[in-house]
Design a protein around this motif. Structure first.
Motif, PDB file in Angstrom:
ATOM      1  N   LEU A 175      13.203  15.644  -4.293  1.00  0.00           N
ATOM      2  CA  LEU A 175      13.135  14.224  -4.630  1.00  0.00           C
ATOM      3  C   LEU A 175      12.910  13.373  -3.392  1.00  0.00           C
ATOM      4  O   LEU A 175      12.166  12.392  -3.428  1.00  0.00           O
ATOM      5  N   ALA A 176      13.520  13.748  -2.284  1.00  0.00           N
ATOM      6  CA  ALA A 176      13.324  13.012  -1.032  1.00  0.00           C
ATOM      7  C   ALA A 176      11.889  13.172  -0.534  1.00  0.00           C
ATOM      8  O   ALA A 176      11.307  12.233   0.012  1.00  0.00           O
ATOM      9  N   TRP A 177      11.319  14.347  -0.722  1.00  0.00           N
ATOM     10  CA  TRP A 177       9.925  14.553  -0.317  1.00  0.00           C
ATOM     11  C   TRP A 177       8.994  13.672  -1.148  1.00  0.00           C
ATOM     12  O   TRP A 177       8.048  13.089  -0.625  1.00  0.00           O
ATOM     13  N   ALA A 178       9.261  13.556  -2.452  1.00  0.00           N
ATOM     14  CA  ALA A 178       8.461  12.664  -3.303  1.00  0.00           C
ATOM     15  C   ALA A 178       8.597  11.220  -2.829  1.00  0.00           C
ATOM     16  O   ALA A 178       7.603  10.482  -2.770  1.00  0.00           O
ATOM     17  N   LEU A 179       9.803  10.820  -2.467  1.00  0.00           N
ATOM     18  CA  LEU A 179      10.028   9.485  -1.910  1.00  0.00           C
ATOM     19  C   LEU A 179       9.247   9.308  -0.615  1.00  0.00           C
ATOM     20  O   LEU A 179       8.635   8.264  -0.377  1.00  0.00           O
ATOM     21  N   HIS A 180       9.233  10.339   0.213  1.00  0.00           N
ATOM     22  CA  HIS A 180       8.482  10.310   1.471  1.00  0.00           C
ATOM     23  C   HIS A 180       6.989  10.119   1.204  1.00  0.00           C
ATOM     24  O   HIS A 180       6.328   9.335   1.890  1.00  0.00           O
ATOM     25  N   LEU A 181       6.453  10.812   0.217  1.00  0.00           N
ATOM     26  CA  LEU A 181       5.033  10.680  -0.091  1.00  0.00           C
ATOM     27  C   LEU A 181       4.693   9.264  -0.527  1.00  0.00           C
ATOM     28  O   LEU A 181       3.685   8.698  -0.102  1.00  0.00           O
ATOM     29  N   VAL A 182       5.541   8.685  -1.355  1.00  0.00           N
ATOM     30  CA  VAL A 182       5.274   7.329  -1.835  1.00  0.00           C
ATOM     31  C   VAL A 182       5.425   6.318  -0.708  1.00  0.00           C
ATOM     32  O   VAL A 182       4.558   5.461  -0.511  1.00  0.00           O
ATOM     33  N   LEU A 183       6.511   6.414   0.051  1.00  0.00           N
ATOM     34  CA  LEU A 183       6.754   5.413   1.088  1.00  0.00           C
ATOM     35  C   LEU A 183       5.840   5.580   2.298  1.00  0.00           C
ATOM     36  O   LEU A 183       5.220   4.621   2.743  1.00  0.00           O
ATOM     37  N   ALA A 184       5.784   6.773   2.847  1.00  0.00           N
ATOM     38  CA  ALA A 184       5.057   6.951   4.100  1.00  0.00           C
ATOM     39  C   ALA A 184       3.542   6.935   3.890  1.00  0.00           C
ATOM     40  O   ALA A 184       2.827   6.239   4.603  1.00  0.00           O
ATOM     41  N   TRP A 185       3.067   7.709   2.942  1.00  0.00           N
ATOM     42  CA  TRP A 185       1.625   7.809   2.750  1.00  0.00           C
ATOM     43  C   TRP A 185       1.096   6.743   1.799  1.00  0.00           C
ATOM     44  O   TRP A 185       0.069   6.122   2.081  1.00  0.00           O
ATOM     45  N   GLY A 186       1.771   6.537   0.699  1.00  0.00           N
ATOM     46  CA  GLY A 186       1.290   5.596  -0.305  1.00  0.00           C
ATOM     47  C   GLY A 186       1.231   4.163   0.180  1.00  0.00           C
ATOM     48  O   GLY A 186       0.218   3.476  -0.009  1.00  0.00           O
ATOM     49  N   VAL A 187       2.295   3.706   0.810  1.00  0.00           N
ATOM     50  CA  VAL A 187       2.316   2.330   1.311  1.00  0.00           C
ATOM     51  C   VAL A 187       1.273   2.150   2.409  1.00  0.00           C
ATOM     52  O   VAL A 187       0.581   1.131   2.466  1.00  0.00           O
ATOM     53  N   ASP A 188       1.115   3.151   3.259  1.00  0.00           N
ATOM     54  CA  ASP A 188       0.108   3.092   4.320  1.00  0.00           C
ATOM     55  C   ASP A 188      -1.287   2.941   3.721  1.00  0.00           C
ATOM     56  O   ASP A 188      -2.069   2.088   4.137  1.00  0.00           O
ATOM     57  N   GLU A 189      -1.602   3.772   2.749  1.00  0.00           N
ATOM     58  CA  GLU A 189      -2.935   3.723   2.138  1.00  0.00           C
ATOM     59  C   GLU A 189      -3.179   2.400   1.422  1.00  0.00           C
ATOM     60  O   GLU A 189      -4.235   1.787   1.589  1.00  0.00           O
ATOM     61  N   LEU A 190      -2.216   1.956   0.624  1.00  0.00           N
ATOM     62  CA  LEU A 190      -2.402   0.719  -0.139  1.00  0.00           C
ATOM     63  C   LEU A 190      -2.494  -0.499   0.769  1.00  0.00           C
ATOM     64  O   LEU A 190      -3.294  -1.404   0.528  1.00  0.00           O
ATOM     65  N   THR A 191      -1.688  -0.527   1.808  1.00  0.00           N
ATOM     66  CA  THR A 191      -1.711  -1.669   2.722  1.00  0.00           C
ATOM     67  C   THR A 191      -3.021  -1.726   3.493  1.00  0.00           C
ATOM     68  O   THR A 191      -3.619  -2.796   3.641  1.00  0.00           O
ATOM     69  N   CYS A 192      -3.467  -0.593   3.961  1.00  0.00           N
ATOM     70  CA  CYS A 192      -4.716  -0.565   4.727  1.00  0.00           C
ATOM     71  C   CYS A 192      -5.917  -0.873   3.846  1.00  0.00           C
ATOM     72  O   CYS A 192      -6.871  -1.519   4.294  1.00  0.00           O
ATOM     73  N   ARG A 193      -5.888  -0.421   2.605  1.00  0.00           N
ATOM     74  CA  ARG A 193      -7.000  -0.720   1.691  1.00  0.00           C
ATOM     75  C   ARG A 193      -7.123  -2.201   1.413  1.00  0.00           C
ATOM     76  O   ARG A 193      -8.218  -2.701   1.196  1.00  0.00           O
ATOM     77  N   SER A 194      -5.999  -2.889   1.416  1.00  0.00           N
ATOM     78  CA  SER A 194      -6.050  -4.327   1.154  1.00  0.00           C
ATOM     79  C   SER A 194      -6.427  -5.113   2.404  1.00  0.00           C
ATOM     80  O   SER A 194      -6.577  -6.328   2.345  1.00  0.00           O
ATOM     81  N   GLY A 195      -6.557  -4.433   3.538  1.00  0.00           N
ATOM     82  CA  GLY A 195      -6.983  -5.095   4.770  1.00  0.00           C
ATOM     83  C   GLY A 195      -5.838  -5.671   5.585  1.00  0.00           C
ATOM     84  O   GLY A 195      -6.068  -6.398   6.550  1.00  0.00           O
ATOM     85  N   ASN A 196      -4.613  -5.352   5.238  1.00  0.00           N
ATOM     86  CA  ASN A 196      -3.449  -5.868   5.961  1.00  0.00           C
ATOM     87  C   ASN A 196      -2.888  -4.800   6.895  1.00  0.00           C
ATOM     88  O   ASN A 196      -3.178  -3.618   6.750  1.00  0.00           O
ATOM     89  N   THR A 197      -2.061  -5.239   7.836  1.00  0.00           N
ATOM     90  CA  THR A 197      -1.351  -4.302   8.708  1.00  0.00           C
ATOM     91  C   THR A 197       0.155  -4.476   8.601  1.00  0.00           C
ATOM     92  O   THR A 197       0.905  -3.898   9.376  1.00  0.00           O
ATOM     93  N   SER A 198       0.591  -5.292   7.632  1.00  0.00           N
ATOM     94  CA  SER A 198       2.027  -5.482   7.414  1.00  0.00           C
ATOM     95  C   SER A 198       2.274  -5.725   5.929  1.00  0.00           C
ATOM     96  O   SER A 198       1.380  -6.113   5.192  1.00  0.00           O
ATOM     97  N   VAL A 199       3.522  -5.477   5.537  1.00  0.00           N
ATOM     98  CA  VAL A 199       3.948  -5.711   4.160  1.00  0.00           C
ATOM     99  C   VAL A 199       5.116  -6.679   4.217  1.00  0.00           C
ATOM    100  O   VAL A 199       6.176  -6.342   4.737  1.00  0.00           O
ATOM    101  N   GLY A 200       4.919  -7.864   3.705  1.00  0.00           N
ATOM    102  CA  GLY A 200       5.979  -8.865   3.718  1.00  0.00           C
ATOM    103  C   GLY A 200       6.450  -9.215   5.130  1.00  0.00           C
ATOM    104  O   GLY A 200       7.624  -9.470   5.337  1.00  0.00           O
ATOM    105  N   GLY A 201       5.545  -9.178   6.082  1.00  0.00           N
ATOM    106  CA  GLY A 201       5.887  -9.504   7.463  1.00  0.00           C
ATOM    107  C   GLY A 201       6.445  -8.337   8.263  1.00  0.00           C
ATOM    108  O   GLY A 201       6.708  -8.460   9.448  1.00  0.00           O
ATOM    109  N   ILE A 202       6.627  -7.193   7.618  1.00  0.00           N
ATOM    110  CA  ILE A 202       7.127  -5.995   8.309  1.00  0.00           C
ATOM    111  C   ILE A 202       5.916  -5.143   8.694  1.00  0.00           C
ATOM    112  O   ILE A 202       5.108  -4.817   7.830  1.00  0.00           O
ATOM    113  N   PRO A 203       5.786  -4.803   9.971  1.00  0.00           N
ATOM    114  CA  PRO A 203       4.637  -3.966  10.366  1.00  0.00           C
ATOM    115  C   PRO A 203       4.643  -2.630   9.631  1.00  0.00           C
ATOM    116  O   PRO A 203       5.684  -2.070   9.321  1.00  0.00           O
TER     117      PRO A 203
END
Length: 127
Positions: free
Chosen positions: A22-50
């Motif tokens: 379950l922690a690995w699934a959380l890791h995939l969503v947080l580490a990889w998923g957020v990175d991909e979605l944020t970069c696709r939208s053209g941003n380098t931060s989420v809510g002011g957090i790098p």
């Protein structure tokens, strides 16, 4: 055995066996998923957090959860082994086997999270 103790013991047993997965699934969503979605939208931060801070948390938090599950599985396996030596209860044998599988699986998932985390943290975000 009281019902509440039985429920807590069941939850801890399953956390010790499946916590790393379950922690690995959380890791995939947080580490990889957020990175991909944020970069696709053209941003380098989420809510002011790098993005690097979010990715770092997406590696450290799941690794700590997996480590907790690994230690809980090891502790439970030792207790189940000692109880099995004292009594020939088949439930202790099943519990010990589940916890042994949990130890192996959690060690594997911890190494996967560490390797994936190294890749995510070493590579610059939004490459």
């Amino acid at each position: 055995m009281p019902t509440q103790t039985r429920r807590a013991g069941g939850f801890l047993l399953w956390f010790a066996v499946l916590g790393g997965a379950l922690a690995w699934a959380l890791h995939l969503v947080l580490a990889w998923g957020v990175d991909e979605l944020t970069c696709r939208s053209g941003n380098t931060s989420v809510g002011g957090i790098p993005i690097r801070g979010i990715v770092g948390a997406g590696v450290v938090v799941p690794a700590l959860i997996t480590l907790a599950a690994l230690l809980l599985a090891w502790r439970g396996w030792r207790r189940a082994t000692a109880a099995r030596d004292d009594d020939d209860d088949p439930r202790m044998e099943r519990t010990g086997m589940m916890l042994l599988i949990g130890m192996c699986a959690n060690a594997l998932f911890l190494s996967i999270i560490a390797a994936g985390g190294a890749a995510v943290l070493v590579l610059s975000p939004c490459q």
